[in-house]
Design a protein around this motif. Structure first.
Motif, PDB file in Angstrom:
ATOM      1  N   ALA A 111      63.466  41.998  55.330  1.00 44.02           N
ATOM      2  CA  ALA A 111      64.407  42.686  54.431  1.00 44.02           C
ATOM      3  C   ALA A 111      65.112  43.806  55.188  1.00 44.02           C
ATOM      4  N   SER A 112      64.371  44.519  56.024  1.00 44.73           N
ATOM      5  CA  SER A 112      64.940  45.588  56.833  1.00 44.73           C
ATOM      6  C   SER A 112      65.945  45.025  57.850  1.00 44.73           C
ATOM      7  N   TYR A 113      65.618  43.878  58.443  1.00 49.78           N
ATOM      8  CA  TYR A 113      66.532  43.215  59.379  1.00 49.78           C
ATOM      9  C   TYR A 113      67.851  42.881  58.661  1.00 49.78           C
ATOM     10  N   ALA A 114      67.757  42.293  57.482  1.00 48.82           N
ATOM     11  CA  ALA A 114      68.961  41.937  56.720  1.00 48.82           C
ATOM     12  C   ALA A 114      69.794  43.180  56.427  1.00 48.82           C
ATOM     13  N   GLU A 115      69.142  44.243  56.041  1.00 49.45           N
ATOM     14  CA  GLU A 115      69.856  45.482  55.728  1.00 49.45           C
ATOM     15  C   GLU A 115      70.542  46.052  56.974  1.00 49.45           C
ATOM     16  N   ARG A 116      69.835  46.078  58.110  1.00 48.23           N
ATOM     17  CA  ARG A 116      70.418  46.591  59.355  1.00 48.23           C
ATOM     18  C   ARG A 116      71.655  45.817  59.769  1.00 48.23           C
ATOM     19  N   HIS A 117      71.666  44.527  59.465  1.00 47.99           N
ATOM     20  CA  HIS A 117      72.765  43.667  59.894  1.00 47.99           C
ATOM     21  C   HIS A 117      73.792  43.416  58.778  1.00 47.99           C
ATOM     22  N   GLY A 118      73.641  44.109  57.653  1.00 50.19           N
ATOM     23  CA  GLY A 118      74.605  43.983  56.567  1.00 50.19           C
ATOM     24  C   GLY A 118      74.709  42.572  56.026  1.00 50.19           C
ATOM     25  N   ALA A 119      73.580  41.871  55.996  1.00 55.02           N
ATOM     26  CA  ALA A 119      73.566  40.465  55.584  1.00 55.02           C
ATOM     27  C   ALA A 119      72.793  40.296  54.283  1.00 55.02           C
ATOM     28  N   THR A 120      73.072  39.213  53.614  1.00 50.43           N
ATOM     29  CA  THR A 120      72.381  38.865  52.376  1.00 50.43           C
ATOM     30  C   THR A 120      71.070  38.163  52.696  1.00 50.43           C
ATOM     31  N   LEU A 121      70.045  38.462  51.927  1.00 56.10           N
ATOM     32  CA  LEU A 121      68.742  37.813  52.048  1.00 56.10           C
ATOM     33  C   LEU A 121      68.480  37.020  50.779  1.00 56.10           C
ATOM     34  N   THR A 122      68.280  35.712  50.938  1.00 53.21           N
ATOM     35  CA  THR A 122      67.915  34.871  49.804  1.00 53.21           C
ATOM     36  C   THR A 122      66.528  34.301  50.050  1.00 53.21           C
ATOM     37  N   ARG A 123      65.834  33.970  48.967  1.00 48.41           N
ATOM     38  CA  ARG A 123      64.484  33.421  49.054  1.00 48.41           C
ATOM     39  C   ARG A 123      64.372  32.207  48.150  1.00 48.41           C
ATOM     40  N   GLU A 124      63.638  31.202  48.662  1.00 41.90           N
ATOM     41  CA  GLU A 124      63.298  30.044  47.832  1.00 41.90           C
ATOM     42  C   GLU A 124      62.041  29.404  48.406  1.00 41.90           C
ATOM     43  N   VAL A 125      61.252  28.822  47.541  1.00 45.38           N
ATOM     44  CA  VAL A 125      60.034  28.157  48.001  1.00 45.38           C
ATOM     45  C   VAL A 125      60.436  26.965  48.871  1.00 45.38           C
ATOM     46  N   LEU A 126      59.853  26.899  50.062  1.00 44.46           N
ATOM     47  CA  LEU A 126      60.120  25.783  50.964  1.00 44.46           C
ATOM     48  C   LEU A 126      58.993  24.759  50.900  1.00 44.46           C
ATOM     49  N   PHE A 127      57.752  25.241  51.009  1.00 49.07           N
ATOM     50  CA  PHE A 127      56.583  24.359  50.940  1.00 49.07           C
ATOM     51  C   PHE A 127      55.562  24.968  49.983  1.00 49.07           C
ATOM     52  N   ARG A 128      55.188  24.188  48.970  1.00 48.46           N
ATOM     53  CA  ARG A 128      54.182  24.634  48.012  1.00 48.46           C
ATOM     54  C   ARG A 128      52.782  24.413  48.585  1.00 48.46           C
TER      55      ARG A 128
END
Length: 161
Positions: A122-139
């Motif tokens: 989350a900190s990386y995304a903020e430093r780079h001004g980028a959006t962070l999305t999340r979704e389950v990849l493997f249950r």
């Protein structure tokens, strides 16, 4: 601290860092040797002033989306945790991959209980001004062994270097 490209001889050190993290899935020692040979261009190590490996990030460019770097594992020696080494590894690797191959997204998977990794990305995304999305990849039920946590895909982008 110096961010550097891993060498095959660093493989055993990466294996030890992964083992000692007590949070990463530990791959075979052989796989870390191969990773340092075959994926050195999309991975990085942090070396202290004596040249000792104190952290690593391993990754690869996704074959179906070459502008996307998948971060496989990241680990930092206990002696330097909390000093920004993990963030420096991610930033250094991203800049290197962007310069050599182009980079517009970074992905990783994180289990829901790994709050330190969630904060790091989350900190990386903020430093780079980028959006962070999340979704389950493997249950959990998709893994062959019992007890493996769900893996949530964290996708960060677009990135601009």
């Amino acid at each position: 601290m110096r961010i550097d490209r891993p060498r095959p001889g660093d493989g055993p050190l990466l294996w030890r860092l992964a083992r000692d993290s007590r949070t990463l899935d530990l791959n075979s020692a052989y796989s870390y040797l191969l990773w340092c040979r075959d994926f050195a261009g999309t991975s990085a190590v942090a070396r202290d002033s004596a040249g000792r490996v104190v952290g690593f990030v391993s990754g690869y460019l996704r074959p179906d989306t070459p502008g996307t770097l998948l971060v496989w594992q990241i680990a930092v020696d206990e002696s330097v945790r909390g000093l920004g080494v993990a963030g420096a590894l991610l930033d250094g690797l991203s800049a290197h991959v962007a310069a050599e191959h182009g980079l517009n997204h970074l992905e990783t998977t994180i289990s829901p209980t790994n709050h330190a990794s969630e904060r790091l990305f989350a900190s990386y995304a903020e430093r780079h001004g980028a959006t962070l999305t999340r979704e389950v990849l493997f249950r959990t039920d998709e893994f062959p062994e019992s007890g493996h946590d769900t893996e949530v895909l964290h996708r960060i982008g677009p990135l601009h270097f």
